[in-house]
Design a protein around this motif. Structure first.
Motif, PDB file in Angstrom:
ATOM      1  N   UNK A 256      39.164  29.437  47.230  1.00 11.79           N
ATOM      2  CA  UNK A 256      38.565  29.184  45.921  1.00 11.79           C
ATOM      3  C   UNK A 256      39.447  28.337  45.005  1.00 11.79           C
ATOM      4  N   UNK A 257      40.713  28.174  45.379  1.00 13.20           N
ATOM      5  CA  UNK A 257      41.623  27.421  44.525  1.00 13.20           C
ATOM      6  C   UNK A 257      41.974  28.139  43.238  1.00 13.20           C
ATOM      7  N   UNK A 258      41.865  29.466  43.245  1.00 19.32           N
ATOM      8  CA  UNK A 258      42.180  30.273  42.071  1.00 19.32           C
ATOM      9  C   UNK A 258      42.937  31.521  42.499  1.00 19.32           C
ATOM     10  N   UNK A 259      43.592  32.158  41.544  1.00 14.92           N
ATOM     11  CA  UNK A 259      44.213  33.457  41.763  1.00 14.92           C
ATOM     12  C   UNK A 259      43.478  34.507  40.927  1.00 14.92           C
ATOM     13  N   UNK A 260      43.408  35.750  41.399  1.00 16.58           N
ATOM     14  CA  UNK A 260      42.653  36.772  40.675  1.00 16.58           C
ATOM     15  C   UNK A 260      43.312  37.167  39.356  1.00 16.58           C
ATOM     16  N   UNK A 261      42.456  37.394  38.345  1.00 10.61           N
ATOM     17  CA  UNK A 261      42.953  37.721  37.010  1.00 10.61           C
ATOM     18  C   UNK A 261      43.802  38.992  37.009  1.00 10.61           C
ATOM     19  N   UNK A 262      43.419  39.989  37.834  1.00 11.70           N
ATOM     20  CA  UNK A 262      44.151  41.254  37.839  1.00 11.70           C
ATOM     21  C   UNK A 262      45.595  41.072  38.294  1.00 11.70           C
ATOM     22  N   UNK A 263      45.848  40.086  39.151  1.00  6.38           N
ATOM     23  CA  UNK A 263      47.213  39.794  39.587  1.00  6.38           C
ATOM     24  C   UNK A 263      47.935  38.894  38.590  1.00  6.38           C
ATOM     25  N   UNK A 264      47.228  37.919  38.055  1.00  2.00           N
ATOM     26  CA  UNK A 264      47.846  37.033  37.066  1.00  2.00           C
ATOM     27  C   UNK A 264      48.229  37.784  35.797  1.00  2.00           C
TER      28      UNK A 264
END
Length: 441
Positions: A256-264
């Motif tokens: 997806x080219x993104x990182x999950x908000x919960x980890x960020x």
């Protein structure tokens, strides 16, 4: 009834997996030092301070080990090529003995009618590069791509598939945040950078190898089923946070080219500047995905601890020698989840699944029937996932041999073949024979 080959599609591959540092013997053939050598030499890091200098001496006994695969009716062999063996300093002069070894190994795999599945990096960062920060240094992506090119120019014409990285969660989080694996750091800034740079290294290697025309490129991710300790909102968030760190970070970065908000939420302040610009390179298409799965963990909210503010709860299910719950439903869950949410009809391989057990040779035999049950339960879970639409193309048991089990030294035995680490004698276990019968044509 136990599952057999006929329960799977005709082109389904059955294999076994190993890793270079765990079996080869890094003290042989001009191999350079890696960060596992120094991690093991530091008191308290590894059981009995054991290292991989001899391991199973696969460097000299590889022909016998490959024969075990053919005698076991396997179709494929998953192995890794040691960065430190090919480039003892991580860069610069190539070790001709190292390249020659992998040349012989791949030819030997093919001569036995097996498909070679290669992994470029299974955790042996050359010490000279570890001195420069290893996976915390952005330049690691270029160093890794150079290594990928060198080894691929030698054996890439004969391997069936190439995985860039094995288990980036272990490479980055387990090793830089929890400190359980080399380099043994417990530093959130180092962890955030390693979590990103390991994927940047993957992207750089894919870019380089595709530019060379190399086909069938993938990555091997490990997944751990996350269960909340209760239906309390705090425990649900704790489980979701761990799922984001362990399971979603890497697959979402790639697909997806993104990182999950919960980890960020915890990692963003420590990420390298401009990391967002790397996501296009990281999210290049894969040809296949490797799924490693062993267990589940139960997560509870731990309000008195820093982010991620979670703690593990001991679960009720039977456990392996590692203390890991036996939960084959989790494998089914991840195979179907990957197909449904991330990769669609892309080929998926179960690249590792197995259990540690306190096996002993008694009267020349090893009766590890608990491993038989474990293995066939997970094969059945794989079969169910295929029936429900996941394009699973193969299953590799971990591991062919008892080996160097990282921080646990030679104490934990995952193999379907027992290794006496004093005499190096190999003894196929009951699980090996049961699988060989199941795979007979």
């Amino acid at each position: 009834m136990k599952i057999t080959r006929t329960d799977f599609p005709e082109d389904f591959l059955f294999g076994a997996a190993t890793a270079a540092y765990q079996i080869e013997g890094s003290g042989f053939g001009g191999c350079g030092p890696c960060h596992w050598d120094t991690f093991a030499a530091t008191p308290g890091n590894v059981v009995r301070a054991e290292d991989g200098a001899v391991a199973c001496d696969h460097y000299h006994l590889w022909e016998d080990d490959l024969d075990l695969l053919t005698q076991g009716n396997f179709d494929a062999y998953r192995f890794s090529t040691s960065w430190a063996r090919v480039l003892p300093e991580g860069r610069g002069p190539v070790n001709a003995e190292g390249l020659d070894f992998y040349d012989r190994l791949v030819d030997g795999i093919l001569e036995r009618g097996l498909k070679p599945f290669q992994t470029l990096y299974h955790w042996e960062m050359p010490s000279a590069l570890a001195d420069l920060g290893g996976w915390t240094n952005r330049d690691v992506a270029h160093w890794f791509a150079d290594f990928a090119e060198i080894i691929t120019r030698r054996i890439g014409d004969r391997v069936a598939a190439i995985a860039t990285i094995n288990e980036p969660w272990c490479v980055a989080w387990l090793s830089h945040f929890l400190g359980h694996h080399a380099p043994g750091l417990r530093d959130i800034r180092a962890a955030a950078r390693a979590m990103h740079h390991v994927l940047l290294g993957h992207g750089a290697a894919v870019e380089r190898l595709r530019g060379m025309g190399q086909p069938n490129l993938g990555i091997v991710l490990n997944f751990d089923h996350c269960t909340p300790a209760s239906d309390n909102a705090a425990d649900m968030l704790a489980s979701a946070t761990q799922d984001a760190i362990f399971n979603r970070w890497f697959i979402e970065g790639i697909t997806k080219g993104t990182y999950p908000d919960e980890a960020l939420a915890g990692l963003a302040p420590h990420m390298p500047v401009g990391w967002e610009e790397d996501m296009v390179r990281i999210s290049q298409p894969l040809d296949w995905l490797g799924v490693n799965y062993y267990t589940r963990h139960i997560h509870a909210f731990a309000p008195d601890t820093p982010w991620p503010s979670t703690r593990d709860v001991v679960g009720p299910l039977p456990k392996t020698q590692m203390g890991w719950e036996i939960y084959p439903e989790g494998l089914y869950g991840f195979l179907t989840r990957m197909a449904r949410d991330y990769v669609g009809d892309l080929p998926i391989y179960v690249t590792e699944n197995g259990m540690a057990n306190a096996d002993e040779v008694i009267n020349g035999a090893v009766n590890d029937h608990v491993r038989e049950d474990f293995l066939f339960a997970h094969l059945r879970a794989t079969e169910r996932a295929i029936a429900d639409g996941a394009n699973v193309k193969g299953f590799f048991y971990w591991s062919l041999l008892d080996n160097y089990e990282w921080a646990f030294g030679y104490e934990k035995r995952f193999g379907i073949v027992h290794v006496d680490f004093e005499t190096l004698q190999r003894t196929p276990k009951a699980s090996y024979h049961a699988l060989a019968r199941a795979l007979s044509r």
